[in-house]
Write a protein that holds these residues in place. Structure first.
Motif, PDB file in Angstrom:
ATOM      1  N   ARG A  20       0.840  -1.191   0.000  1.00 57.74           N
ATOM      2  CA  ARG A  20       0.000   0.000   0.000  1.00 57.74           C
ATOM      3  C   ARG A  20       0.874   1.240   0.000  1.00 57.74           C
ATOM      4  NH1 ARG A  20      -2.130   3.272   3.987  1.00 57.74           N
ATOM      5  NH2 ARG A  20      -4.125   4.246   3.478  1.00 57.74           N
ATOM      6  N   ARG A  21       0.687   2.101  -0.943  1.00 57.32           N
ATOM      7  CA  ARG A  21       1.463   3.328  -1.053  1.00 57.32           C
ATOM      8  C   ARG A  21       0.668   4.489  -0.479  1.00 57.32           C
ATOM      9  NH1 ARG A  21       5.829   3.136  -4.501  1.00 57.32           N
ATOM     10  NH2 ARG A  21       6.054   1.195  -5.687  1.00 57.32           N
ATOM     11  N   SER A  22       1.322   5.231   0.383  1.00 54.02           N
ATOM     12  CA  SER A  22       0.684   6.399   0.975  1.00 54.02           C
ATOM     13  C   SER A  22       1.186   7.659   0.272  1.00 54.02           C
ATOM     14  CB  SER A  22       0.988   6.473   2.473  1.00 54.02           C
ATOM     15  OG  SER A  22       2.379   6.656   2.686  1.00 54.02           O
ATOM     16  N   ARG A  23       0.527   8.750   0.552  1.00 57.51           N
ATOM     17  CA  ARG A  23       0.923  10.002  -0.078  1.00 57.51           C
ATOM     18  C   ARG A  23       2.287  10.480   0.392  1.00 57.51           C
ATOM     19  NH1 ARG A  23      -4.683  13.612   0.139  1.00 57.51           N
ATOM     20  NH2 ARG A  23      -5.954  12.225  -1.200  1.00 57.51           N
ATOM     21  N   GLY A  24       2.695  10.093   1.580  1.00 57.41           N
ATOM     22  CA  GLY A  24       3.971  10.560   2.104  1.00 57.41           C
ATOM     23  C   GLY A  24       5.164   9.738   1.660  1.00 57.41           C
ATOM     24  N   GLU A  25       4.920   8.620   0.923  1.00 65.46           N
ATOM     25  CA  GLU A  25       6.047   7.769   0.557  1.00 65.46           C
ATOM     26  C   GLU A  25       6.972   8.450  -0.436  1.00 65.46           C
ATOM     27  OE1 GLU A  25       6.955   3.353  -1.340  1.00 65.46           O
ATOM     28  OE2 GLU A  25       4.929   3.923  -0.714  1.00 65.46           O
ATOM     29  N   GLY A  26       6.439   9.163  -1.409  1.00 65.84           N
ATOM     30  CA  GLY A  26       7.288   9.839  -2.390  1.00 65.84           C
ATOM     31  C   GLY A  26       8.194  10.885  -1.766  1.00 65.84           C
ATOM     32  N   PRO A  27       7.637  11.821  -0.987  1.00 68.01           N
ATOM     33  CA  PRO A  27       8.524  12.800  -0.325  1.00 68.01           C
ATOM     34  C   PRO A  27       9.535  12.158   0.612  1.00 68.01           C
ATOM     35  CG  PRO A  27       6.256  13.567  -0.322  1.00 68.01           C
ATOM     36  CD  PRO A  27       6.224  12.158  -0.820  1.00 68.01           C
ATOM     37  N   PHE A  28       9.114  11.093   1.309  1.00 66.37           N
ATOM     38  CA  PHE A  28      10.048  10.440   2.223  1.00 66.37           C
ATOM     39  C   PHE A  28      11.200   9.792   1.461  1.00 66.37           C
ATOM     40  CE2 PHE A  28      11.423   6.640   4.547  1.00 66.37           C
ATOM     41  CZ  PHE A  28      11.863   7.233   5.725  1.00 66.37           C
ATOM     42  N   ARG A  29      10.875   9.118   0.350  1.00 67.09           N
ATOM     43  CA  ARG A  29      11.926   8.508  -0.458  1.00 67.09           C
ATOM     44  C   ARG A  29      12.857   9.581  -1.020  1.00 67.09           C
ATOM     45  NH1 ARG A  29      10.214   4.540  -5.246  1.00 67.09           N
ATOM     46  NH2 ARG A  29       9.530   3.353  -3.415  1.00 67.09           N
ATOM     47  N   PHE A  30      12.302  10.700  -1.455  1.00 69.27           N
ATOM     48  CA  PHE A  30      13.113  11.800  -1.973  1.00 69.27           C
ATOM     49  C   PHE A  30      14.036  12.352  -0.883  1.00 69.27           C
ATOM     50  CE2 PHE A  30      13.713  16.372  -2.611  1.00 69.27           C
ATOM     51  CZ  PHE A  30      14.311  16.386  -3.859  1.00 69.27           C
ATOM     52  N   ALA A  31      13.510  12.482   0.346  1.00 69.43           N
ATOM     53  CA  ALA A  31      14.315  13.025   1.448  1.00 69.43           C
ATOM     54  C   ALA A  31      15.451  12.086   1.818  1.00 69.43           C
ATOM     55  CB  ALA A  31      13.420  13.289   2.662  1.00 69.43           C
ATOM     56  N   THR A  32      15.166  10.780   1.897  1.00 75.27           N
ATOM     57  CA  THR A  32      16.221   9.836   2.264  1.00 75.27           C
ATOM     58  C   THR A  32      17.280   9.727   1.167  1.00 75.27           C
ATOM     59  OG1 THR A  32      14.820   8.051   1.399  1.00 75.27           O
ATOM     60  CG2 THR A  32      14.739   8.487   3.775  1.00 75.27           C
ATOM     61  N   THR A  33      16.843   9.706  -0.086  1.00 75.30           N
ATOM     62  CA  THR A  33      17.810   9.676  -1.188  1.00 75.30           C
ATOM     63  C   THR A  33      18.658  10.942  -1.189  1.00 75.30           C
ATOM     64  OG1 THR A  33      16.269   8.359  -2.512  1.00 75.30           O
ATOM     65  CG2 THR A  33      18.090   9.425  -3.669  1.00 75.30           C
ATOM     66  N   GLY A  34      18.007  12.086  -0.957  1.00 74.74           N
ATOM     67  CA  GLY A  34      18.756  13.336  -0.902  1.00 74.74           C
ATOM     68  C   GLY A  34      19.760  13.357   0.230  1.00 74.74           C
ATOM     69  N   ALA A  35      19.403  12.762   1.381  1.00 78.64           N
ATOM     70  CA  ALA A  35      20.343  12.709   2.503  1.00 78.64           C
ATOM     71  C   ALA A  35      21.579  11.900   2.142  1.00 78.64           C
ATOM     72  CB  ALA A  35      19.650  12.118   3.732  1.00 78.64           C
ATOM     73  N   GLY A  36      21.372  10.758   1.471  1.00 80.48           N
ATOM     74  CA  GLY A  36      22.514   9.962   1.038  1.00 80.48           C
ATOM     75  C   GLY A  36      23.389  10.693   0.045  1.00 80.48           C
ATOM     76  N   VAL A  37      22.776  11.396  -0.879  1.00 81.74           N
ATOM     77  CA  VAL A  37      23.545  12.159  -1.871  1.00 81.74           C
ATOM     78  C   VAL A  37      24.318  13.285  -1.202  1.00 81.74           C
ATOM     79  CG1 VAL A  37      23.351  13.667  -3.890  1.00 81.74           C
ATOM     80  CG2 VAL A  37      21.992  11.571  -3.762  1.00 81.74           C
ATOM     81  N   VAL A  38      23.705  13.923  -0.209  1.00 80.21           N
ATOM     82  CA  VAL A  38      24.383  15.017   0.498  1.00 80.21           C
ATOM     83  C   VAL A  38      25.640  14.511   1.206  1.00 80.21           C
ATOM     84  CG1 VAL A  38      24.172  16.592   2.453  1.00 80.21           C
ATOM     85  CG2 VAL A  38      22.370  16.484   0.751  1.00 80.21           C
TER      86      VAL A  38
END
Length: 326
Positions: A20-38
């Motif tokens: 089940r995909r929630s509305r917050g999954e996309g922003p959360f995935r973007f935030a975690t990926t961005g943290a790794g890139v940072v």
């Protein structure tokens, strides 16, 4: 929507569970990926900064940077090398790890599997508190108490075990690589013990109970069930402690005699490290001298990366280590 799958025998259709995909999954995935890139970007920026600042000093150097032991970057003809500093950094850190690792594992096992609950909680709190003590406090303790205290034991080791290269030498000194290694061992011990304790506490209870049910003693249960499960975590803790020891500055700057020599006689008046040399020499360094110190910092940066990469390779060599570390 779930997708149907048929078995090889042609039996009834099987369905995969739908996530089940929630509305917050996309922003959360973007935030975690961005943290790794940072994090990767910061490491790359540090490496680029060190290289850019070190190039002028390396170009002005009149000797081999990797092989030379002399450190005179502020002279009219700069001459400096990293050999003695890198040797002191590595050998002092390895000695500290050799001294701290068995004790840390023993403390972690005692807290997790032997001590009563109240004692384990209090002891765990003390171990965590030791990790928060500032490094300058350890350095002052080493200068005021440890250096005078170890003179007698060092003399005994030199007199009766001088045939061992580590304890050989014409004289022994309180300010030495061994004293710095002892202080480093005390500093990294709570880090390794705290991480190992948490890893041992995660060992599957079913495995421990199965070992005891088969007639194993408590030590046999730990040896067969707990230690194999916690080995990846212990390796990671050891490498973290090793990196901490290599990068320590103030404590070793107060204890090391700040000489530039390569010797395995750890009781003699020799010893220095990259971090301690940077702390001692940066304030009075010329522009070329500052560049030389930054170049040595780049070497320490590379050594730390190599150590952590080696730890990951050790864990990844066996599948069960990789699964446990993941």
């Amino acid at each position: 929507m779930a997708t149907p799958l048929r078995t090889k025998e042609g039996g009834p259709a099987m369905r995969r569970p739908a996530f089940r995909r929630s509305r917050g999954e996309g922003p959360f995935r973007f935030a975690t990926t961005g943290a790794g890139v940072v994090v990767l970007a910061i490491m790359a920026a540090i490496a680029v900064f060190l290289i850019v600042k070190a190039i002028p000093a390396l170009q002005a150097n009149t000797s081999s940077f990797l092989a030379e032991k002399i450190w005179t970057p502020n002279a009219t003809e700069p001459k400096f090398g990293i050999a003695a500093l890198a040797f002191g950094t590595v050998i002092s850190s390895l000695l500290a790890l050799i001294m701290a690792l068995p004790v840390a594992i023993g403390v972690a096992l005692f807290i997790s599997h032997y001590a009563p609950r109240r004692l384990a909680g209090a002891l765990g709190y003390v171990i965590d508190l030791l990790a928060a003590v500032p490094s300058v406090v350890y350095g002052l303790w080493g200068v005021i108490f440890l250096i005078p205290f170890v003179q007698g034991p060092y003399t005994f080791l030199n007199d009766y075990f001088g045939w061992i290269p580590l304890f050989a030498g014409d004289a022994v000194y309180g300010k030495s690589i061994m004293t710095g290694s002892i202080v480093l061992a005390i500093m990294i011990l709570p880090i390794i013990a705290a991480i190992s304790r948490e890893v041992f506490l995660q060992a599957p209870r079913a495995l421990e109970e199965a070992s005891l049910a088969l007639g194993a003693t408590r030590w046999e249960m730990i040896r067969m069930s707990v230690l194999p499960f916690g080995r990846p975590g212990v390796i990671s803790a050891a490498m973290l402690g090793l990196g901490r020891a290599m990068g320590e500055t103030i404590a070793v700057a107060l204890i090391f005699p700040a000489t530039f020599d390569i010797t395995f006689k750890v009781l003699s008046n020799n010893g220095n490290s990259i971090a301690a040399n940077i702390a001692n020499g940066f304030g009075e360094a010329t522009p070329i001298g500052q560049g030389a110190l930054i170049a040595s910092g780049l070497v320490l940066f590379v050594i730390t990366l190599v150590v952590n990469t080696a730890a990951r390779l050790i864990i990844a060599r066996r599948k069960e280590y990789s699964r446990a570390a993941a």
